[in-house]
Design a protein around this motif. Structure first.
Motif, PDB file in Angstrom:
ATOM      1  N   GLY A 167       0.816  -1.214   0.000  1.00 28.74           N
ATOM      2  CA  GLY A 167       0.000   0.000   0.000  1.00 28.74           C
ATOM      3  C   GLY A 167       0.846   1.259   0.000  1.00 28.74           C
ATOM      4  N   ASP A 168       1.971   1.236   0.709  1.00 32.76           N
ATOM      5  CA  ASP A 168       2.850   2.406   0.755  1.00 32.76           C
ATOM      6  C   ASP A 168       3.310   2.815  -0.645  1.00 32.76           C
ATOM      7  N   VAL A 169       3.817   1.839  -1.416  1.00 35.11           N
ATOM      8  CA  VAL A 169       4.356   2.205  -2.729  1.00 35.11           C
ATOM      9  C   VAL A 169       3.246   2.586  -3.701  1.00 35.11           C
ATOM     10  N   ILE A 170       2.086   1.943  -3.592  1.00 28.00           N
ATOM     11  CA  ILE A 170       0.983   2.301  -4.483  1.00 28.00           C
ATOM     12  C   ILE A 170       0.444   3.684  -4.131  1.00 28.00           C
ATOM     13  N   GLU A 171       0.343   3.981  -2.846  1.00 21.63           N
ATOM     14  CA  GLU A 171      -0.122   5.316  -2.440  1.00 21.63           C
ATOM     15  C   GLU A 171       0.893   6.387  -2.802  1.00 21.63           C
ATOM     16  N   ASP A 172       2.195   6.082  -2.677  1.00 20.57           N
ATOM     17  CA  ASP A 172       3.226   7.023  -3.115  1.00 20.57           C
ATOM     18  C   ASP A 172       3.109   7.285  -4.617  1.00 20.57           C
ATOM     19  N   MET A 173       2.852   6.228  -5.362  1.00 17.23           N
ATOM     20  CA  MET A 173       2.705   6.364  -6.805  1.00 17.23           C
ATOM     21  C   MET A 173       1.491   7.229  -7.140  1.00 17.23           C
ATOM     22  N   ASP A 174       0.391   6.998  -6.447  1.00 18.80           N
ATOM     23  CA  ASP A 174      -0.818   7.805  -6.663  1.00 18.80           C
ATOM     24  C   ASP A 174      -0.539   9.275  -6.356  1.00 18.80           C
ATOM     25  N   ASN A 175       0.171   9.542  -5.256  1.00 17.75           N
ATOM     26  CA  ASN A 175       0.520  10.924  -4.906  1.00 17.75           C
ATOM     27  C   ASN A 175       1.415  11.548  -5.966  1.00 17.75           C
ATOM     28  N   GLY A 176       2.363  10.747  -6.484  1.00 21.79           N
ATOM     29  CA  GLY A 176       3.256  11.257  -7.519  1.00 21.79           C
ATOM     30  C   GLY A 176       2.521  11.590  -8.804  1.00 21.79           C
ATOM     31  N   ILE A 177       1.614  10.724  -9.199  1.00 20.28           N
ATOM     32  CA  ILE A 177       0.836  10.988 -10.425  1.00 20.28           C
ATOM     33  C   ILE A 177      -0.038  12.226 -10.229  1.00 20.28           C
ATOM     34  N   ALA A 178      -0.557  12.391  -9.010  1.00 17.45           N
ATOM     35  CA  ALA A 178      -1.347  13.591  -8.709  1.00 17.45           C
ATOM     36  C   ALA A 178      -0.497  14.850  -8.868  1.00 17.45           C
TER      37      ALA A 178
END
Length: 440
Positions: A234-245
């Motif tokens: 979840g950490d890396v997927i949420e980081d990825m989502d934040n980065g795409i945002a």
């Protein structure tokens, strides 16, 4: 005279507006992401507010498949709109492999350059590390990233190659720590977008993240206010989502949000069958791998779990809003669709995908999609509408034949191949298997 001047100004403004109609394109590719690893696709723990929002504002497909369930072939097909057999990249290629994306293949980037686009690739490449296979030789004006997965190092892979982040063809960071990948890719993507805006040039950004491919534990070692309820995955997927945002925020800040096409997907399903070498670091755990939801199978299998992945498309004022698309579509369709929307000329080569523009813009569009083949090192299946045939050799003498209706049975639990009621469907799909494209 005054009216004439005003008319001239209006004509000039109309000309400028017309010249800016070609949409920018952001194509985001995750790595080994399972069908149910995002909030909008049903994950109860991992928070992905940005991708959830894009799915809600645009189209979220539930029957999108990659035509190969492994990395290199899937990426080659996505970027060329052609089955992997045409390029010769039918398996995962590693350092020193003589297989590379051929010069005669035409990528989305090469196609868009003929339409005046600035093209950039950021992240994981993995379809060739020399000659014609390099990103800058395949239509990309700018490249920042690595040639392979971040597991091409001991104990995961025994290789003499040192993982390196390149800027175009020049090495920039040797042995990058996994925790910097999302951050650096985000920063470089934002810089590319701002540069394109300054040049007043339409852009194509291919952002190919390494995550959530194993290992994720080191990638999750980023300082954050609150850890994900979904653990290190979840950490890396949420980081990825934040980065795409953050990347999309740059689009908004440069005034391009109304004319930017956004696409998100994955190269294949989750690596639930990861070998022991991926766990020899003493840190990686089986629960670090995502999930395929209700679908059977995983990465490197031709069941739906290996092929069916998230697919989100948003283009303000063009794509449908709050739409769940259940029609079968594939990664081969991305290039023809982009060609139609950018009014670009498709390459004069056999195109296996088809434009799905009307599926994404027209309510209740139900025209049948062409058959979709499943290639997993070799041809293993074909889907036509709701019906799927799977033909897999179990050993040197035996072959398994399976027939499924994916509408009735999306989990592929009941094999209908021997059922006499479905003889017509079985024979139709067996015939289709004979027409799988092998040549160039």
């Amino acid at each position: 005279m005054k009216r004439f001047v005003i008319l001239c100004i209006l004509l000039m403004m109309a000309t400028i507006a017309f010249s800016q109609k070609k949409p920018n394109i952001i194509l985001v590719l995750s790595d080994d992401m399972g069908y149910s690893d995002l909030g909008c696709y049903g994950n109860p723990l991992i928070k992905t507010p940005f991708l959830d929002k894009m799915a809600n504002e645009g189209v979220m497909a539930t029957n999108f498949v990659t035509t190969s369930p492994i990395c290199s072939p899937s990426r080659a097909s996505l970027l060329t709109g052609r089955y992997c057999t045409r390029s010769g990249i039918t398996y995962v290629i590693g350092p020193g492999n003589k297989i590379t994306l051929p010069e005669e293949e035409v990528t989305i980037a090469e196609m868009l350059k003929t339409s005046g686009y600035l093209t950039g690739a950021v992240g994981k490449w993995h379809i060739g590390d020399y000659g014609s296979g390099l990103p800058n030789k395949q239509g990309f004006d700018f490249f920042y990233g690595m040639m392979y997965s971040h597991d091409y190092r001991p104990p995961y892979v025994n290789t003499d190659t040192v993982i390196t982040i390149f800027r175009n063809t020049s090495p920039e960071i040797y042995k990058p720590h996994d925790s910097i990948l999302i951050k650096n890719y985000t920063k470089e993507s934002i810089g590319f977008i701002k540069g394109a805006a300054q040049n007043q040039q339409p852009f194509f950004l291919y952002l190919a993240h390494n995550m959530p491919h194993l290992p994720v534990a080191y990638g999750a070692q980023v300082q954050r206010k609150q850890a994900s309820a979904g653990g290190e995955l979840g950490d890396v997927i949420e980081d990825m989502d934040n980065g795409i945002a953050a990347v999309w925020k740059a689009v908004e800040e440069t005034g391009q949000a109304n004319n930017t096409l956004f696409i998100f997907t994955s190269d294949n399903g989750p690596w639930l069958n990861a070998p022991q070498r991926m766990y020899d670091d003493g840190v990686t755990k089986p629960y670090h791998v995502g999930a395929a939801g209700i679908f059977r199978g995983w990465k490197a299998t031709s069941y739906e779990g290996g092929h069916r992945v998230p697919f989100i498309v948003y283009w303000k004022g063009h794509t449908l809003k709050k739409e769940v698309l259940m029609s079968p579509i594939s990664n081969l369709d991305v290039m023809p669709t982009i060609a139609e929307w950018t009014e670009s000329q498709l390459p004069k080569r056999t195109m296996d995908g088809q434009s799905i523009s009307k599926y994404l813009t027209t309510k209740n569009f139900n025209q049948p999609h062409k058959p979709i083949y499943y290639h997993n090192l070799t041809l293993e299946g074909v889907k036509d509408g709701d019906w799927k045939l799977r033909v897999v050799k179990t050993d040197n003498t035996n072959t398994l034949h399976e027939l499924f209706n994916l509408s009735w049975d999306p989990s592929e639990r009941v094999n209908l191949f021997q059922d006499k009621k479905y003889k017509k469907q079985r024979e139709h799909l067996m015939t289709l298997m004979q027409f799988f494209p092998q040549g160039t």
